[in-house]
Design a protein around this motif. Structure first.
Motif, short mmCIF file in Angstrom:
data_model
loop_
_atom_site.label_atom_id
_atom_site.label_comp_id
_atom_site.label_asym_id
_atom_site.label_seq_id
_atom_site.Cartn_x
_atom_site.Cartn_y
_atom_site.Cartn_z
N MET A 148 0.82 -1.20 0.00
CA MET A 148 0.00 0.00 0.00
C MET A 148 0.86 1.26 0.00
O MET A 148 0.43 2.32 -0.45
N ALA A 149 2.08 1.14 0.50
CA ALA A 149 2.97 2.30 0.59
C ALA A 149 3.72 2.58 -0.71
O ALA A 149 4.29 3.66 -0.86
N VAL A 150 3.69 1.63 -1.65
CA VAL A 150 4.44 1.80 -2.90
C VAL A 150 4.04 3.08 -3.61
O VAL A 150 4.89 3.82 -4.12
N GLY A 166 11.33 -2.08 -5.51
CA GLY A 166 10.40 -2.88 -6.30
C GLY A 166 10.83 -4.34 -6.36
O GLY A 166 10.01 -5.25 -6.28
N ALA A 167 12.14 -4.58 -6.51
CA ALA A 167 12.66 -5.95 -6.56
C ALA A 167 12.42 -6.66 -5.23
O ALA A 167 12.07 -7.85 -5.20
N LEU A 168 12.61 -5.94 -4.14
CA LEU A 168 12.36 -6.52 -2.81
C LEU A 168 10.88 -6.86 -2.63
O LEU A 168 10.53 -7.91 -2.07
N MET A 169 10.00 -5.98 -3.12
CA MET A 169 8.57 -6.23 -3.01
C MET A 169 8.13 -7.41 -3.87
O MET A 169 7.25 -8.19 -3.49
N LEU A 170 8.76 -7.57 -5.03
CA LEU A 170 8.46 -8.71 -5.90
C LEU A 170 8.81 -10.01 -5.18
O LEU A 170 8.03 -10.98 -5.21
N ALA A 171 9.96 -10.02 -4.52
CA ALA A 171 10.36 -11.22 -3.78
C ALA A 171 9.45 -11.47 -2.58
O ALA A 171 9.06 -12.60 -2.30
N ALA A 172 9.08 -10.39 -1.88
CA ALA A 172 8.25 -10.54 -0.69
C ALA A 172 6.84 -11.00 -1.03
O ALA A 172 6.18 -11.67 -0.21
N SER A 173 6.35 -10.68 -2.22
CA SER A 173 4.99 -11.05 -2.61
C SER A 173 4.79 -12.57 -2.65
O SER A 173 3.66 -13.05 -2.55
N ALA A 174 5.89 -13.31 -2.77
CA ALA A 174 5.79 -14.78 -2.79
C ALA A 174 5.27 -15.32 -1.46
O ALA A 174 4.77 -16.45 -1.40
N TRP A 175 5.38 -14.52 -0.39
CA TRP A 175 4.92 -14.95 0.93
C TRP A 175 3.42 -14.81 1.10
O TRP A 175 2.84 -15.38 2.04
#
Length: 403
Positions: free
Chosen positions: A28-30, A180-189
């Motif tokens: 939501m903060a993006v 953005g790359a960190l959020m892409l990785a975190a979305s897998a959770w």
């Protein structure tokens, strides 16, 4: 117990987890981070790129507004996770494009592209909440997320101010690409919150017809327009504050972030209070109270800037009160609007988000076209649209159930 009930309880249990809440808050903060972090650099960008830096905000919001209308039906049809992964990938590409831009036309283009992916974060976060929670619990969850996500608009301008002190504004967009790359990785959770049996089975073309039904749903639209008008006013401050604070009043860009962060502190405080209030009062009552307070503060701001009284101190105080009310307005209006149309939460969240963030286009264009070189333009835009938000809120019916 059926498989569906077992799965729902499993996913609901994950929603109380610290990791899930943090990731959802970050998503939501993006949006706010994508704009707030380079606010201190806007005057410098305008000089370097020889153009109107406000157009970078306009371009982002145009992309954000249009893309949500596409992602909403897609998420109702395929689920929430797949659009989220694609969106974060697009956000990374757009951020790199911004970092490599050498003129205003290029960076505006890549800001539009960046927004195509950024919009999936807040839209799908809200849809996920509505997938699993009732209106009151959803409002409480949204308040919790706003408390955590407030780190972005606090840290963003402060970090951006320090970056341009030691290097160029291009580094800000390289940082966004990394985030953005960190959020892409975190979305897998994240779990998939939209069960297969609850997805829209009709074709995507017919799913887009949901927007017509939403636009003609009086209850949904009142809450949505209330939020949209308030955000026209909020974006008038977000877009206009660099000129008012840095250019007009001569505040150092490195100190601008502290004045901006002050408003977020107020938002967080009100959000914390709202988490308790939603269990005691109907959402509509809280919303009406918040918009009335915000309107009074906005009127004071307009009078002060129009008459040239009070200086920067009165502006800071009035904006603080106005902006703090977002802690109630965003959570209650969103929860109430989505509660009115639970079967198409993805499309409803997309339309609401499109109007909410697309409203910033109105603000940035009004500021660019009608600015008189004083804070007055920002002041009257905030007052006018906050009053319009109040009209929408005050005409809503109170739903008596608090559960």
């Amino acid at each position: 117990m059926t498989d569906t009930q077992t799965r729902s309880r499993t996913v609901a249990g994950k929603l109380t987890g610290f990791t899930f809440v943090i990731i959802l808050s970050a998503l939501m903060a993006v949006t706010s981070l994508s704009t707030d972090i380079y606010l201190p650099a806007m005057p410098l960008m305008a000089r370097d790129l020889q153009g109107d830096a406000e157009l970078t905000v306009t371009g982002f919001l145009i992309g954000f507004c249009i893309a949500q209308l596409i992602w909403g039906p897609i998420s109702d049809h395929f689920g929430r996770r797949l659009p989220l992964f694609i969106g974060m990938a697009l956000f990374i590409i757009g951020s790199v494009g911004c970092a490599l831009s050498t003129d205003m036309a290029q960076i505006v283009f890549w800001r539009v592209f960046q927004a195509l992916g950024a919009c999936t974060g807040p839209m799908l976060a809200r849809a996920m909440i509505r997938d699993l929670f009732s209106r009151t619990r959803a409002a409480q969850m949204l308040s919790t997320l706003m408390i955590i996500m407030a780190i972005a608009p606090i840290a963003g301008p402060l970090l951006g101010g320090q970056i341009i002190k030691i290097t160029s504004w291009h580094a800000i967009f390289w940082l966004l690409a990394i985030i953005g790359a960190l959020m892409l990785a975190a979305s897998a959770w994240l779990p998939e919150t939209l069960a297969e049996e609850k997805r829209v089975k009709a074709s995507l073309s017919s799913a887009f017809r949901n927007y017509f039904a939403l636009l003609t749903n009086t209850s949904y639209m009142r809450f949505t327009l209330c939020l949209m008008f308030y955000y026209v006013a909020a974006y008038a401050f977000i877009t206009g504050s660099p000129f008012v604070y840095i250019t007009y009043f001569g505040i150092d860009p490195q100190h601008f972030g502290w004045l901006f962060a002050l408003n977020i502190v107020g938002l967080v405080a009100v959000s914390m209070v709202n988490r308790r209030l939603v269990h005691r009062y109907p959402l509509e009552v809280l919303l009406k109270f918040a918009v009335v307070v915000a309107t009074l503060a906005a009127v004071v701001l307009a009078v002060a800037t129009g008459m040239g009284i009070g200086g920067i101190s009165l502006i800071v105080v009035a904006v603080f009160v106005f902006f703090s009310m977002n802690g109630i307005i965003a959570a209650t209006s969103t929860a109430a609007a989505l509660d009115a149309v639970p079967k198409v939460a993805g499309s409803a969240a997309a339309l609401m988000g499109s109007l909410q963030y697309g409203s910033g286009i109105i603000s940035s264009l009004l500021l660019a076209l009608l600015s008189d070189g004083t804070p007055w333009t920002m002041g009257w835009i905030i007052a006018l649209f906050t009053a319009a938000s109040a009209v929408m809120a005050l005409t809503t019916r109170v739903t008596k159930t608090l559960s």
